[in-house]
Enzyme design. Structure first.
Site, PDB file in Angstrom:
ATOM      1  N   SER A  54       0.818  -1.205   0.000  1.00  0.00           N
ATOM      2  CA  SER A  54       0.000   0.000   0.000  1.00  0.00           C
ATOM      3  C   SER A  54       0.856   1.261   0.000  1.00  0.00           C
ATOM      4  CB  SER A  54      -0.898   0.006   1.238  1.00  0.00           C
ATOM      5  OG  SER A  54      -1.551   1.253   1.395  1.00  0.00           O
TER       6      SER A  54
ATOM      7  N   TYR B 196      -2.089   5.560  -4.495  1.00  0.00           N
ATOM      8  CA  TYR B 196      -3.080   6.622  -4.353  1.00  0.00           C
ATOM      9  C   TYR B 196      -2.506   7.875  -5.015  1.00  0.00           C
ATOM     10  CZ  TYR B 196      -5.893   4.171  -0.794  1.00  0.00           C
ATOM     11  OH  TYR B 196      -6.699   3.292  -0.120  1.00  0.00           O
TER      12      TYR B 196
ATOM     13  N   THR C 214      -5.871   2.774  -6.844  1.00  0.00           N
ATOM     14  CA  THR C 214      -7.140   2.754  -6.123  1.00  0.00           C
ATOM     15  C   THR C 214      -7.867   4.077  -6.337  1.00  0.00           C
ATOM     16  OG1 THR C 214      -6.260   1.255  -4.446  1.00  0.00           O
ATOM     17  CG2 THR C 214      -8.245   2.503  -3.872  1.00  0.00           C
TER      18      THR C 214
ATOM     19  N   LYS D  10      -8.314  -0.262  -9.454  1.00  0.00           N
ATOM     20  CA  LYS D  10      -9.027  -0.875  -8.324  1.00  0.00           C
ATOM     21  C   LYS D  10     -10.162   0.031  -7.843  1.00  0.00           C
ATOM     22  CE  LYS D  10      -8.151  -2.896  -3.736  1.00  0.00           C
ATOM     23  NZ  LYS D  10      -9.004  -2.028  -2.885  1.00  0.00           N
TER      24      LYS D  10
ATOM     25  N   HIS E 145     -14.061  -1.679  -1.559  1.00  0.00           N
ATOM     26  CA  HIS E 145     -13.134  -1.289  -0.498  1.00  0.00           C
ATOM     27  C   HIS E 145     -13.494  -1.965   0.827  1.00  0.00           C
ATOM     28  CE1 HIS E 145      -9.769   1.639  -0.499  1.00  0.00           C
ATOM     29  NE2 HIS E 145      -9.874   1.557   0.812  1.00  0.00           N
TER      30      HIS E 145
END
Length: 373
Positions: A121, A144, A170, A244, A268
């Site tokens: 992440s 992100y 995402t 995503k 999510h």
């Protein structure tokens, strides 16, 4: 009666009463603080989607088949030119040191031990470089979009240099969902749990709003990414880009038309907009829209090997495992995560054997039926 252990105790073996993945959730609350557990376990608002994610899997039945020869069975697959032993990936989960001091380093080591794809992440507790140095197995980086394109680009280049083989972008939480359960538990991110990849990030420019403007619309969402930002992203890297957070077939079609490598059907884990469909419910509509060959992964609600089977039957190529990763990590660190992955893989193989499917390619909707309401 012996008291339950705490996270300070280092377990050297799996607790004997763990027989299935959900058993880790029951034990995890004894290893981490109540606010941390509520943040991890909680969904958005009334948690309708959170509850429906697992119920939707339960409402799909399976047909057993008899006298099928599955003695040459295999769970192998190829995604984006890479070979995998099974279709189970560890989802990108932020702040893993909330569950265990070793955080993402433990999860990545477990993924390598079980030959599972690992997705790091942006909001990991350790840097993407440290994670990459932990594992030589296949790993992807979840991105992100940041406040500036320059910092976003710096994350991409770091991931390329560190050896990540794909980007997972995402898009479904440009603003956090209503995390009421975490609010009620007074959750705050502890000082010792950092967002390591974002250190050195420039402070965002403070936007002045007048009294007629919304802190949501003209404030936070002013800098949210758009389709044009995705076009920019495509020009910055040669890595496969997987999108995503897709639930609507029209969005899936646009992702495919733009030339992205694949997508993740995801709500999510019920932590974004409450009331959206369960991922497994949305999956067949998206598969129909993008066609049979476009790669699709699914997350949200997978708790059994049978759930993985159902996801593949409905059109997924592979699945991502989120919360169970954190529960297993909290209970037994890397050993727990590896054991959780082994449970899911073995359950998938049992399900395949009893349904008469010797390969993932043989799994389809003819293996399933819908439970009466």
């Amino acid at each position: 009666m012996k008291e339950k252990p705490t996270r300070r105790e280092k377990l050297t073996q799996i607790p004997p009463d763990i027989a299935a993945v959900n058993d880790y959730e029951k034990l995890a609350k004894h290893f981490i603080s109540h606010p941390h557990f509520e943040y991890i376990a909680g969904g958005s608002a009334n948690e309708i989607t959170l509850k429906n994610n697992q119920k939707a899997f339960d409402d799909i039945g399976l047909y057993n088949r008899v006298l099928q020869d599955v003695s040459q069975g295999s769970t192998e697959l190829t995604l984006f030119g890479e070979q995998y032993r099974h279709p189970i990936f560890l989802a990108p989960v932020a702040h893993q040191q909330l569950a265990h001091p070793d955080g993402e380093l433990a999860s990545a080591a477990a993924a390598e031990a079980m030959e599972a794809g690992f997705i790091a992440s942006t909001l990991s507790s350790t840097t993407l470089e440290q994670i990459a140095n932990t594992t030589r197995y296949r790993k992807w980086f979840q991105l992100y979009f940041q406040d500036t394109k320059a910092f976003t680009l710096s994350l991409i280049k770091r991931a390329e240099k560190a050896g990540y083989s794909a980007l997972v972008v995402t898009l479904d939480v440009p603003i956090n969902g209503l995390r009421n359960r975490a609010q009620r538990a007074n959750f705050t991110l502890p000082q010792e749990v950092r967002e390591a990849n974002l250190e050195g990030k420039p402070s965002p420019t403070q936007r002045q709003l007048n009294r007629t403007q919304s802190i949501i619309f003209q404030g936070i969402m002013k800098d949210a990414p758009t389709w044009q930002d995705l076009e920019w992203l495509q020009q910055q890297t040669n890595l496969p880009i997987i999108i995503k957070g897709i639930l609507h077939p029209a969005d899936a079609a646009r992702v495919k038309e733009m030339g992205f490598a694949g997508l993740v059907v995801s709500n999510h884990g019920g932590r974004a907009l409450d009331g959206v469909p369960a991922s497994i419910t949305a999956l067949p509509f998206i598969r129909h829209r993008v066609g049979a060959e476009f790669p699709i992964l699914l997350d949200s609600g997978v708790r059994r090997g049978a759930d993985i089977f159902k996801a593949i039957a409905y059109g997924a190529n592979a699945v991502l495992i989120g919360r169970p990763q954190m529960y297993a990590l909290a209970v037994a660190g890397a050993l727990g995560v590896a054991h959780m992955l082994r449970l899911l893989r073995e359950e998938l193989e049992v399900t395949m054997a009893l349904t008469g499917c010797s390969t993932l390619q043989e799994i389809n909707t003819e293996c399933t039926f819908t439970q009466p309401q």
